[in-house]
Design a protein around this motif. Sequence first.
Motif, mmCIF file in Angstrom:
data_model
loop_
_atom_site.group_PDB
_atom_site.id
_atom_site.type_symbol
_atom_site.label_atom_id
_atom_site.label_comp_id
_atom_site.label_asym_id
_atom_site.label_seq_id
_atom_site.Cartn_x
_atom_site.Cartn_y
_atom_site.Cartn_z
ATOM 1 N N UNK A 174 0.919 -1.497 0.137
ATOM 2 C CA UNK A 174 -0.345 -0.236 0.023
ATOM 3 C C UNK A 174 1.148 1.482 -0.214
ATOM 4 N N UNK A 175 1.910 1.343 0.132
ATOM 5 C CA UNK A 175 2.926 2.496 -0.005
ATOM 6 C C UNK A 175 2.703 2.866 -0.964
ATOM 7 N N UNK A 176 2.543 3.677 -2.476
ATOM 8 C CA UNK A 176 2.825 3.857 -3.137
ATOM 9 C C UNK A 176 1.082 5.056 -3.364
ATOM 10 N N UNK A 177 0.073 4.296 -2.186
ATOM 11 C CA UNK A 177 -1.032 5.595 -2.140
ATOM 12 C C UNK A 177 -0.888 6.138 -0.905
ATOM 13 N N UNK B 273 -10.432 -8.118 -4.363
ATOM 14 C CA UNK B 273 -10.940 -9.131 -3.809
ATOM 15 C C UNK B 273 -9.563 -9.717 -3.387
ATOM 16 N N UNK B 274 -9.124 -10.069 -4.742
ATOM 17 C CA UNK B 274 -7.297 -10.129 -4.190
ATOM 18 C C UNK B 274 -6.663 -9.678 -2.097
ATOM 19 N N UNK B 275 -6.794 -8.548 -2.666
ATOM 20 C CA UNK B 275 -6.433 -7.922 -1.412
ATOM 21 C C UNK B 275 -6.830 -7.979 -0.154
ATOM 22 N N UNK B 276 -7.782 -7.607 0.065
ATOM 23 C CA UNK B 276 -9.005 -8.606 1.517
ATOM 24 C C UNK B 276 -8.003 -10.566 1.385
ATOM 25 N N UNK C 123 -7.264 -1.715 2.158
ATOM 26 C CA UNK C 123 -7.392 -2.804 0.781
ATOM 27 C C UNK C 123 -8.042 -2.217 -0.729
ATOM 28 N N UNK C 124 -9.202 -0.938 0.049
ATOM 29 C CA UNK C 124 -10.504 -0.010 -0.515
ATOM 30 C C UNK C 124 -9.203 0.757 -1.212
ATOM 31 N N UNK C 125 -8.175 1.707 -0.666
ATOM 32 C CA UNK C 125 -6.995 2.671 -1.218
ATOM 33 C C UNK C 125 -6.705 1.622 -2.109
ATOM 34 N N UNK C 126 -5.764 0.741 -1.795
ATOM 35 C CA UNK C 126 -4.837 0.010 -3.061
ATOM 36 C C UNK C 126 -6.013 -0.248 -3.910
ATOM 37 N N UNK C 127 -6.979 -0.641 -4.091
ATOM 38 C CA UNK C 127 -8.098 -0.648 -5.476
ATOM 39 C C UNK C 127 -8.700 0.723 -5.910
ATOM 40 N N UNK C 128 -8.594 1.775 -4.737
ATOM 41 C CA UNK C 128 -9.279 3.032 -5.464
ATOM 42 C C UNK C 128 -7.517 3.521 -6.445
ATOM 43 N N UNK C 129 -6.574 3.717 -5.858
ATOM 44 C CA UNK C 129 -5.266 3.594 -6.719
ATOM 45 C C UNK C 129 -5.022 3.106 -8.062
ATOM 46 N N UNK C 130 -5.991 1.755 -8.578
ATOM 47 C CA UNK C 130 -5.824 1.500 -9.912
ATOM 48 C C UNK C 130 -6.744 2.131 -10.479
ATOM 49 N N UNK C 131 -7.666 2.992 -9.941
ATOM 50 C CA UNK C 131 -8.532 3.735 -10.905
ATOM 51 C C UNK C 131 -7.275 5.018 -11.770
ATOM 52 N N UNK C 132 -6.329 5.438 -10.950
ATOM 53 C CA UNK C 132 -5.372 5.687 -11.981
ATOM 54 C C UNK C 132 -5.398 5.332 -13.471
#
Length: 171
Positions: free
Chosen positions: A85-88, A127-130, A141-150
């Motif tokens: 999650x560090x990139x977030x 789903x995988x992050x969870x 986990x939500x921040x990581x999934x949201x990061x993919x929106x970029x």
Amino acid sequence: SDLLGLLDAPLRLGISPTEICAAETARLQAPEEIVRISTYLRKYFAGLVLAPLALGDHVDHLFVRSAAVRNSVHGRRLGFYEDLPYATWTSVSSLNERVRCLEKQLRSHLRPAFLSGSRTAIADKFRLIRRYQSQITRGEAQAMANFAWRYRGGERIWIPKYASAWKPFLS
């Protein structure tokens, strides 16, 4: 670490989970573990290698990156991913500084590139992050999934500026 027979850092190094990103923890890594990682990478370096940028200074990420850089005889096959999650929460300036340091080590310029994602990539990632709920919170986990929106569900990686070997994988 399963392929190398290494336990996760807290178990392997006898530290608490809160110490995995502490600067002094990096000194605990046994030289023979770095050799083991290096040997593994040398064996498989004929292909493309993606190593972590180690944005959060997680001890395991730092040593995989160090081993990859050490074995980058053919540096054009070595790329780096923005580890989560560090990139977030990593600032643009910190990210750029990390990339500049790697460029000096590699004596090669890096450029950002994008791996494309599927239409369901963000839901799939969440789903995988969870599955790692023992290591990260639901919010992370939500921040990581949201990061993919970029990146429209994909990933940004850093590859050598003149690396045609990566072309088939990029969007």
